[in-house]
Write an enzyme that holds these catalytic residues in place. Structure first.
Site, short mmCIF file in Angstrom:
data_model
loop_
_atom_site.label_atom_id
_atom_site.label_comp_id
_atom_site.label_asym_id
_atom_site.label_seq_id
_atom_site.Cartn_x
_atom_site.Cartn_y
_atom_site.Cartn_z
N LYS A 192 -10.78 -0.27 10.09
CA LYS A 192 -10.88 -1.50 9.29
C LYS A 192 -11.18 -2.70 10.19
O LYS A 192 -11.21 -3.83 9.75
CB LYS A 192 -9.60 -1.73 8.50
CG LYS A 192 -9.44 -0.71 7.37
CD LYS A 192 -8.18 -0.88 6.57
CE LYS A 192 -8.12 0.18 5.49
NZ LYS A 192 -6.82 0.21 4.79
N CYS A 248 -4.63 2.20 -3.90
CA CYS A 248 -3.49 2.79 -3.18
C CYS A 248 -2.22 1.98 -3.39
O CYS A 248 -1.40 1.80 -2.47
CB CYS A 248 -3.77 2.90 -1.67
SG CYS A 248 -4.96 4.16 -1.28
N ASP A 271 2.69 -4.21 8.39
CA ASP A 271 1.52 -3.37 8.13
C ASP A 271 0.30 -4.27 8.31
O ASP A 271 -0.01 -5.10 7.45
CB ASP A 271 1.64 -2.82 6.69
CG ASP A 271 0.36 -2.17 6.20
OD1 ASP A 271 -0.65 -2.18 6.94
OD2 ASP A 271 0.37 -1.66 5.07
N HIS A 294 0.88 -1.17 0.00
CA HIS A 294 0.00 0.00 0.00
C HIS A 294 0.93 1.23 0.00
O HIS A 294 2.03 1.16 0.55
CB HIS A 294 -0.82 -0.05 1.29
CG HIS A 294 -1.88 0.99 1.44
ND1 HIS A 294 -1.59 2.29 1.79
CD2 HIS A 294 -3.22 0.92 1.31
CE1 HIS A 294 -2.73 2.97 1.87
NE2 HIS A 294 -3.73 2.17 1.58
N GLN A 329 -4.90 -4.64 7.08
CA GLN A 329 -5.89 -5.63 6.64
C GLN A 329 -5.86 -6.88 7.51
O GLN A 329 -6.90 -7.51 7.74
CB GLN A 329 -5.60 -6.05 5.18
CG GLN A 329 -5.75 -4.95 4.15
CD GLN A 329 -7.18 -4.46 4.00
OE1 GLN A 329 -8.14 -5.17 4.31
NE2 GLN A 329 -7.32 -3.23 3.56
C1 LIG Z 1 -5.82 0.88 4.61
C2 LIG Z 1 -4.42 0.42 4.55
C3 LIG Z 1 -3.37 1.22 4.99
C4 LIG Z 1 -3.58 2.62 5.48
O1 LIG Z 1 -4.46 2.67 6.55
P1 LIG Z 1 -5.08 4.08 7.00
O2 LIG Z 1 -6.18 3.67 7.93
O3 LIG Z 1 -5.59 4.73 5.76
O4 LIG Z 1 -4.01 4.85 7.66
C5 LIG Z 1 -2.10 0.70 4.95
N1 LIG Z 1 -1.87 -0.53 4.51
C6 LIG Z 1 -2.85 -1.36 4.08
C7 LIG Z 1 -2.52 -2.74 3.64
C8 LIG Z 1 -4.17 -0.90 4.08
O5 LIG Z 1 -5.14 -1.69 3.66
#
Ligand SMILES: *Cc1c(COP(=O)(O)O)cnc(C)c1O
Length: 405
Positions: free
Chosen positions: A225, A363, A199, A122, A202
């Site tokens: 999320k 993204c 990260d 992302h 998800q």
């Molecule tokens: C949504 C997402 C992000 C960013 O999260 P934010 O809530 O917009 O800060 C980073 N990495 C992944 C894999 C995402 O799905």
């Protein structure tokens, strides 16, 4: 026991929405999940009964707000199996968490050092490390994926060396749905002494995250999320690493002692949390975690798998449908293209039928370029989606295909 999806759906007021007389079919869960009543109630209750600033200790409401805010931190800590609640830093979301990590590490990076990321990042986990490398002269190494959208683990292992300072990868890809073998990748990186940042934006919503078992140094995620509010998230980091780092932002709350010419900064977690925090957000996020953790985890995983399996079955029968991301281990994220159509047109026609999907670059522009596609349409399923909704989605796709032919 199977999941009572009807009962679960009743806890989400927004799912009763009608769009032009058609029931909402919400399939944009990888962008943000909907919120159960328990979370909405927690936010309203905080503002209705105990709104005050935290850590002031000067009156009843402030003490109560502080108690709930710190209890929320404990909830997060035990949800991810942190060693101590001081390792949980409140942030505005994954993006800010990743920026704090990059800010901290950038002080130590030098020319010759290497930072490893993957082709499936992302932008939040790509641009952040790219810029840290540009500033410090460190080298950004990008590990490729295969045609199915799985990380080339052998290439990852081969790229690790004594210059590798940090590896950063997603737990789950938002564009492809791929679940990365995070324990295995972490163990490989640890052999060369690299720090590991995951990260988890998800991955967190699929349950079972245990940062001790993974062995990583940082795990970042967002509340929104995970059925919680927007504007709140977490950075979990190992205490020894976070304590070593320069402060991120300065201001109130994060200090121990201030003079006109000098400041002694406070201890973790406050040292990385300047200013009045998102108190209601933290409490709402903890409510989301309490709500989520109380669900039968086996039943929700089985349900999610069933949704993806039905979608895969229908996709196989759909002429001209190309799936982007066919990893063996993946979550309920289906990115796709339909021959002869543009994703934006698909999204528009589905929207007319009450079906919400994401279209665009997810993204992840470099990933789209790597796959030589302009972007995708993406349906992402959550625990409150039904088999009937998956079927309605495919019926609508067929209609879109006819209309656009
Ligand atoms: C949504 C997402 C992000 C960013 O999260 P934010 O809530 O917009 O800060 C980073 N990495 C992944 C894999 C995402 O799905």
């Amino acid at each position: 026991m199977s999941l009572d999806v009807t009962a679960l759906r009743q806890q989400f007021p927004i799912l009763k929405t009608q769009i032009d007389g058609k029931p909402l079919v919400y399939l944009d869960n990888a962008a943000t999940t909907q919120k159960p009543q328990a979370v909405i109630d927690a936010l309203v209750e905080f503002y209705t009964t105990c709104n005050a600033n935290v850590h002031r200790g000067s009156h009843y409401l402030s003490d109560e707000a502080t108690r709930r805010y710190e209890k929320a931190r404990t909830t997060v800590a035990s949800f991810i199996h942190a060693n101590a609640k001081e390792e949980v830093i409140w942030t505005s979301g994954t993006t800010e968490s990743l920026n704090i990590i990059a800010h901290g590490l950038a002080q130590q990076l030098q020319p010759g050092d290497e930072v490893l990321i993957t082709e499936m990042e992302h932008h939040a986990n790509l641009v952040t490390w790219q810029q840290a490398c540009i500033k410090t002269g460190a080298k950004l190494v990008v590990i490729p994926i295969n045609e199915a959208g799985e990380l080339e683990v052998a290439r990852f292992e081969a790229a690790l060396n004594t210059q590798t300072r940090l590896v950063a990868f997603p737990h789950v890809s938002n564009a492809l749905g791929t679940i990365n073998p995070i324990n295995e990748l972490t163990a490989m990186a640890k052999k060369v002494g690299a720090l590991v940042s995951i990260d988890g934006a998800q991955g967190i919503a699929h349950g079972g995250v245990d940062v001790q078992a993974i062995g990583c140094d940082f795990y970042s995620f967002s509340g929104h999320k995970l059925f919680g509010p927007t504007g709140i998230g977490c950075l979990w980091g190992r205490q020894q690493v976070l304590e070593d780092w320069p402060v991120w932002q300065t201001g109130g709350e994060m200090i121990a002692d201030v003079e006109y010419q000098n400041t002694t900064f406070g201890a973790l977690p406050n040292r990385l949390e300047a200013g009045t925090p998102n108190i209601a957000g933290a409490i709402g996020m903890a409510a989301a975690i309490d709500w989520f953790a109380a669900l039968d985890q086996h039943a929700i995983q089985t349900h999610e798998k069933a949704l993806l399996a039905r979608a895969n079955e229908l996709a196989a029968d759909m002429p001209g449908m190309r799936l982007i991301g066919t990893a063996k281990h993946k979550v309920g994220i289906m990115s796709f293209l339909l021959d002869g159509t543009h994703p934006a047109d698909i999204g528009f026609i589905l929207d007319r039928q009450g079906i919400a999907i994401r279209t665009g670059d997810n993204c992840a522009q470099p990933l789209m370029k790597r796959l030589k596609i302009p972007g995708t349409a993406r349906a992402s399923f959550s625990i409150y989606n039904t088999i009937e909704e998956v079927e309605a989605f495919f019926n609508a796709l067929k209609k879109a295909q006819t209309m656009l032919a």
